[in-house]
Structures are given as structure tokens and as C-alpha cells.
Design a protein around this motif. Sequence first.
Motif, PDB file in Angstrom:
ATOM      1  N   ASP A 110       0.824  -1.209   0.000  1.00  0.00           N
ATOM      2  CA  ASP A 110       0.000   0.000   0.000  1.00  0.00           C
ATOM      3  C   ASP A 110       0.860   1.262   0.000  1.00  0.00           C
ATOM      4  N   LEU A 111       1.945   1.242   0.766  1.00  0.00           N
ATOM      5  CA  LEU A 111       2.849   2.402   0.769  1.00  0.00           C
ATOM      6  C   LEU A 111       3.492   2.602  -0.596  1.00  0.00           C
ATOM      7  N   THR A 112       3.913   1.520  -1.211  1.00  0.00           N
ATOM      8  CA  THR A 112       4.531   1.603  -2.535  1.00  0.00           C
ATOM      9  C   THR A 112       3.527   2.123  -3.560  1.00  0.00           C
ATOM     10  N   LEU A 113       2.286   1.619  -3.497  1.00  0.00           N
ATOM     11  CA  LEU A 113       1.264   2.102  -4.414  1.00  0.00           C
ATOM     12  C   LEU A 113       1.003   3.588  -4.211  1.00  0.00           C
ATOM     13  N   ALA A 114       0.969   4.027  -2.964  1.00  0.00           N
ATOM     14  CA  ALA A 114       0.746   5.446  -2.686  1.00  0.00           C
ATOM     15  C   ALA A 114       1.896   6.293  -3.225  1.00  0.00           C
ATOM     16  N   GLU A 115       3.116   5.807  -3.066  1.00  0.00           N
ATOM     17  CA  GLU A 115       4.276   6.540  -3.585  1.00  0.00           C
ATOM     18  C   GLU A 115       4.226   6.635  -5.105  1.00  0.00           C
ATOM     19  N   VAL A 116       3.902   5.524  -5.750  1.00  0.00           N
ATOM     20  CA  VAL A 116       3.841   5.524  -7.219  1.00  0.00           C
ATOM     21  C   VAL A 116       2.712   6.424  -7.692  1.00  0.00           C
ATOM     22  N   GLU A 117       1.576   6.368  -7.014  1.00  0.00           N
ATOM     23  CA  GLU A 117       0.457   7.225  -7.392  1.00  0.00           C
ATOM     24  C   GLU A 117       0.833   8.692  -7.237  1.00  0.00           C
ATOM     25  N   GLU A 118       1.520   9.004  -6.163  1.00  0.00           N
ATOM     26  CA  GLU A 118       1.962  10.390  -5.947  1.00  0.00           C
ATOM     27  C   GLU A 118       2.921  10.821  -7.052  1.00  0.00           C
TER      28      GLU A 118
END
Length: 117
Positions: A64-72
Motif C-alpha cells: 500500500d505504501l509503494t502504491l501510494a508513492e507511485v500514485e503520488e
Amino acid sequence: MVARRNAEAEVIRLRVLLSGQAAKLTALNGETNRQEARRQLSEELSKNLDQLEKDLSKLKVERDLTLAEVEELCTSKRFYSIIEWSIQPLIIIPVLPVSHLLEMYPLPISVGRLRCA
């Protein structure tokens, strides 16, 4: 002589009884050992399952953290693009967010359910 035969017959009968009881005891011991082995295996499986659940939770948080970083990065990151013109020297042009650039020059980047292309 009759007493001796009776005594021998009684000894044989008692040996047969003892043999039967020994067989029953062996069977009970075997069942007890199997039950103990099952109990230990169940305990070990339970501990392993607990550890797997903890590891899965950690991996989900990391995902989830990685997805949030990529989305950002896909939505808010600004950067400079270098465009080379055949007639002019290199020009550095500030560009809109990455998502706009990716619409013009799509790259096949995907992470989980987020796709930046």
C-alpha cells in the motif's frame, strides 16, 4: 502329575493373557504417541500460520505504501524534459505533471492495480 499339568496349563493361559495385555498396551502406546505427534504438529502449524499472517500484514502495508508513492509520483511529480531538435541545441522545458507527460508519451509502467500509462 495332574497338578503339574494343571500348573503348566495355568502358566500357558497366563502367558496368553499377558501377551494379549502386552499387545493392548503396545497399541495404546502407539495411539498415545500418534496423538502426541498430532498435537505437536498442530501446535507447530498454528505458530507457522500466526507468523504467515503477520508477514502477510507487513507485505500488505508495504504494498500500500509503494502504491501510494507511485500514485503520488504519477500525479504530482514535476520534472524537466530534454528535447533535442535537429536544428536547435538542446532545450530544457518545464513540463506538466507526469500524468500529462505519460498521456503524450505512454510508458508501460504498472504497479498493482495502479497503471501509469
